[in-house]
Structures are given as C-alpha cells and as structure tokens.
Design an enzyme around this catalytic site. Sequence first.
Site, PDB file in Angstrom:
ATOM      1  N   CYS A  93      -1.268  -4.319  13.189  1.00 13.79           N
ATOM      2  CA  CYS A  93      -0.350  -5.285  12.577  1.00 13.79           C
ATOM      3  C   CYS A  93      -0.206  -6.490  13.504  1.00 13.79           C
ATOM      4  O   CYS A  93      -0.406  -7.615  13.097  1.00 13.79           O
ATOM      5  CB  CYS A  93       1.002  -4.632  12.319  1.00 13.79           C
ATOM      6  N   TYR A 114      11.229  -4.176   3.356  1.00 11.61           N
ATOM      7  CA  TYR A 114      11.029  -3.138   2.337  1.00 11.61           C
ATOM      8  C   TYR A 114      12.294  -3.037   1.475  1.00 11.61           C
ATOM      9  O   TYR A 114      13.417  -3.210   1.973  1.00 11.61           O
ATOM     10  CB  TYR A 114      10.721  -1.794   2.992  1.00 11.61           C
ATOM     11  N   SER A 165       7.964   3.552   5.870  1.00 11.00           N
ATOM     12  CA  SER A 165       7.008   3.632   4.760  1.00 11.00           C
ATOM     13  C   SER A 165       5.608   3.763   5.323  1.00 11.00           C
ATOM     14  O   SER A 165       5.184   2.960   6.164  1.00 11.00           O
ATOM     15  CB  SER A 165       7.111   2.361   3.894  1.00 11.00           C
ATOM     16  N   ASP A 197       7.026  -5.614   9.335  1.00 12.86           N
ATOM     17  CA  ASP A 197       8.154  -4.827   8.817  1.00 12.86           C
ATOM     18  C   ASP A 197       9.392  -5.336   9.551  1.00 12.86           C
ATOM     19  O   ASP A 197       9.689  -4.919  10.666  1.00 12.86           O
ATOM     20  CB  ASP A 197       7.900  -3.339   9.086  1.00 12.86           C
ATOM     21  N   ASN A 221       8.701  -4.883  18.151  1.00 15.66           N
ATOM     22  CA  ASN A 221       7.629  -5.767  18.621  1.00 15.66           C
ATOM     23  C   ASN A 221       8.150  -6.819  19.593  1.00 15.66           C
ATOM     24  O   ASN A 221       7.513  -7.114  20.616  1.00 15.66           O
ATOM     25  CB  ASN A 221       6.953  -6.469  17.445  1.00 15.66           C
ATOM     26  N   ARG A 244       0.818  -1.217   0.000  1.00 13.60           N
ATOM     27  CA  ARG A 244       0.000   0.000   0.000  1.00 13.60           C
ATOM     28  C   ARG A 244       0.854   1.270   0.000  1.00 13.60           C
ATOM     29  O   ARG A 244       0.397   2.322  -0.419  1.00 13.60           O
ATOM     30  CB  ARG A 244      -0.928   0.019   1.223  1.00 13.60           C
TER      31      ARG A 244
END
Length: 357
Positions: A193, A303, A356, A263, A271, A26
Amino acid sequence: MINNTDEAYKNLLRRILEVGKEKGDRTGTGTISIFSHTLEMDMADGFPLLTTKKMFTKGITHELLWFLNGDTNIQYLVKNGVNIWTPDVYKKYVNGQLRKVALPLPIKEFKEEIINNNTFAKQFGELGPIYGKQWVNWNGYDIVSGEEIEDLNEGVNQIEQVIETLMFSPDSRRIIVNAWNVGEIKDMVLPPCHWAFELYTEELTLDERIDIDFNNRRSESESGFVGPRIWASGNDSTTHEDLDGVEIPRRRLSLKWHQRSVDTFLGLPFNIASYGLLLNMLAQQCNMIPDKLVGDLTNVHIYKNHIDQCKEQIDRQSMDLCKLDLEKADDMFSYKFENVKFIDYYSHPPIKGDISV
C-alpha cells in the site's frame, strides 16, 4: 503548542466524509473515497503519534523492526503480540486448506501453531516478498533443492544504499526506496500500500547549528551531565568546523512516503507513526536533524463500517504530541524494541474498528 498532526488528520477525515465518493473494493465492505491528499508534519512539533485515540505503539515499533530485518513471516510479530498481518495470512491459509478439502484450524489455534511450531510457521506464516524483502533484498532469492536451502542469491539492500547516499551524496535526487517490485507482486499476499519513500536534505545554517549545540548543552546540564560540547552561544568566532568537532549535525532530513491505498481510520495513523520512526532512525544514523514528514496519498478512503468511529474521533480534542527517545544502535539493522520509547504520550482511549481483508 497546537497539535498539527491530529488536526491535519481530523481535517482529512472531514474532507472524505464531506466530498468522498462511494466506491466498491476487493474486500466487499465498501468505502467512501477521494483521489488524492497530502499530509505534512513538522518533526520539531513533536513525534507524530495521534492523541485522539490511543495508538498501538508496540505494533508500530515491532513492524518497522520486522521490515528492517527483511522478514516476511508473521512468526516474529505474533510472538510479540502483534497481529496486524495475521488476518491476511490466515485468509490465505484457510483458502488453501479449503482447496485441499481440509478443515482449517480456528484462528486462535492457528496463532498458537505459528508461535510454537517452526515448521508450521514456515509453511503457513509466510506473506511472500512484501516490504522487508524489497527494502533489504530486492530481487534476492533462496535457491531451494528439495526441502533444503542451498544458497542465497543476495539482492539489493536499498536501506544500505540510502544510508551511503545520505552520508556521501546528500543532495542526490535519487535517495529512494521502492517496494513495488512488479515481477514479484503476484507472489505477495497483499501488494504494498505504501509503495515507496524518498529522502531530501538541507544544510543547516551556522546559527541553527549553534542553537542545537546550546540546546544540547542545556539538556545535559538539566540532567546533571555536561558532555564535551563547546559553549557556542554568543561566541562570534564559532565555526562550522568547531561544531563538526563535537558532532553537531550539518543537515536536516525530510521523508516523503507514497501510498496508493489508504485505510484512513485504521492504517494511516499507523503509517504516519511508522515513517516518523523510520525518519528518526535514518537521521540518527546519518547525524542529521529530522525535519518534515510528508504523506503523498492516493485512493484515500474510509471503510463504511468505520464511519461512526471517524465521527467520534473528529469530535475529540487533541492533546500535546509526545517525544521520541531513541537510543542509537550500531546501524539501521541493529535497533531493538527496547531502543524505542515514547515519552509523555497521553491520548484518548482506543476506538475499535474491524479490519477488512
């Protein structure tokens, strides 16, 4: 002792780079992605804070406290120098201003207004009903009349439910906190997420509890203080009830979190540490021993503008994991930043990467 946390993380980076498939996303950045991966860490090895790059411990701690407070406005974070959510809310603000054909503030001035102008923060700093709202006020809402909040329809505090279940029904298979509230996703700046976590306990053996008592006594002796512990080592008559009397834990506690989008370079290390801290808080409040921390990861991606950074991190040698010094609070919602200290945290320098959004 081998730092299994960093090694498991680097192995994941290697796997994505070697077998991952190119996918769009996205944000328009592009990713290399794999479908599924499981990370497992043993809390007995040390606190799972990566050493192959310096971690933003202030941000990890403040964000978790923010979640537990049920907050969904970035003002608290920005006031404390934590801007991990600022790009998302700023994007929302800019798009809203452009639709009004109004010139948006530059991001530096936007942050200053968020900090100093409560009215501005209330209007433009809100992320919607994200994690904190779902954790402690599921389906609760404010009843608004004009500009005034008249009343609060109090929702479900899932964290309180977890504590109560761990204390009174620790073998339950329903010790779950869910942030994926389907009816409210449309109102969130970013859907969760890491969308749920669950907990699992096991009873400690008598010998394991005796070892804990012995280690506590030895630690207190080395610090010059010996508390009201029984000297259990070598005492064949020691019972579980004796150890209950000096509050030696009866159970170990494990946590598994579920994450739909990962990510891997910027988000995942954050996390891991955040859920490690949450596991320690829950264990402390319930008088249990932190055991396993497991990440159930889906759409695990790097990414494309992070590939070089990942290769640099893979080449770095891991160091010993740090220890967590957690001062016990009255309850899960009373922890402060000052209660959390990471002891002997040594790491390589930070590796920067663009977010991002």
